[in-house]
Write an enzyme that holds these catalytic residues in place. Sequence first.
Site, PDB file in Angstrom:
ATOM      1  N   GLU A 106       0.820  -1.217   0.000  1.00 65.22           N
ATOM      2  CA  GLU A 106       0.000   0.000   0.000  1.00 65.22           C
ATOM      3  C   GLU A 106       0.857   1.271   0.000  1.00 65.22           C
ATOM      4  O   GLU A 106       0.483   2.276  -0.604  1.00 65.22           O
ATOM      5  CB  GLU A 106      -0.902  -0.019   1.230  1.00 65.22           C
ATOM      6  N   ASP A 107       2.029   1.220   0.646  1.00 63.66           N
ATOM      7  CA  ASP A 107       2.804   2.447   0.869  1.00 63.66           C
ATOM      8  C   ASP A 107       4.141   2.530   0.147  1.00 63.66           C
ATOM      9  O   ASP A 107       4.724   3.610   0.067  1.00 63.66           O
ATOM     10  CB  ASP A 107       3.073   2.618   2.374  1.00 63.66           C
TER      11      ASP A 107
END
Length: 454
Positions: A61-62
């Site tokens: 996600e990051d």
Amino acid sequence: MNDFVSRARSFATEAHQRIDQRRKYTHQPYQEHLKAVAGLVAEVSDDPEMLAAAWLHDTVEDTPATFGDIERELGPAVRELVAELTDVSRPSDGNRDVRKAIDRQHTARASPRAKTVKLADLIDNCRDICAHDPRFARVYLTEAAALLEVLDEGDAGLYRRAQKAVADCARRLGLPEPPQSTPDDDNWRPPAGLNLSQRRGLGLFTTAFTAREIALPLRSFDAERPVAALLAQAQAARLEVAGVRRDGVCIGYLRTDCRPDCDPPEALRAFAPAQVLRGDSALSEVVRVLTRYDFCFVTAMGDVAGVITRGDMQSPIVRMWLFGIITLIELELGERIRARWSDGSWTRLLSEGRLKKAETLLVERRRRGQHVDLADCLQLSDKAQIAMEDEQERAAFGLPTKGAAKRVIRDLESLRNNLAHAQDIVSHDWPQIARLAERVEELMSRQGVGGLGW
């Protein structure tokens, strides 16, 4: 800690360190949050795959790492757990309430193991937000309470602790129970409205630059043959990925870089819905897919017919698109400076040397008959530095601190320089590319960009 979990910890830590990610409020290295989540999971389970997923739950996600990277390092079971823990909503899906509802539905379908990790994540986030941001905590508590409704299949002990964390935070804020959902997110201040020219430019990015323009044909093979034979044929043809078709329709794909010890069936995959796009999908959606998956598949007439990898993002079309986005951002920065410091007092925020360069350029441009003012003569880094000095302006770009703003400015300049000099933009600039794509989707959502009127 066994070797398997140690590998997951090292992989996650290095991935977050490469982008210098830090906790929003304490500015600690992000691995402190991962360590806390893994520690909570370790209190209730010694399952090495769950512990690995706890360390890796934010990696896709990051950071630039993909699900494929995780599978190659730690296997398909951990990959699946991380996929269950990764949000699936997009900025273009709607406001925060809508996006959180989409992600909550995704979590509801997750396995009990993934829900246990999610509970640990919720506990640590609740502690952090309640301690440092009481205003946003009111929004977060509502979301956490709704999320708990779909996490009851996780570990019972962690579930009770998560309930207590939410209740304790509510009491600290003087709330008898989690507040009701509100449509406004005080944690976000929308950017200034774009003018007509900028809106047209933004609209162009959604229509002229699409997945269809950069997708390569996906070579495919009949599924009737044994998987081992298909894999050997694809490898002999030096294909990175190949489609598998049945009755003339592509039903899945083979990746030829599976681990040497893998069984051939492991190389055969079904298409994940989130990695398949229509041909007219915007390039920002392609970037989003490739931030999570190794391959983005593109449909034509309803059937998967093309494929895009990160390597394909080096193409001239993508470079033109990215340069255009940076130009739009630079224009937006200029407009924000004029609106925020309408009296010209922004000059005090620049160093004497940078201001002198702008003044020299102003004299030269006016000598050439150009109708410009001093703000028009600022470099991108100058505009960004001025805007980011103001807390409200930083918040509009989702940047909590001056340090975070400086890193983004530095990375944006790196990407622009690599674009201008035809250098590799994928190996080192992918986080910036992903950030720009997300910015475009946010602007599209907030400006109402769509098919009509563009």
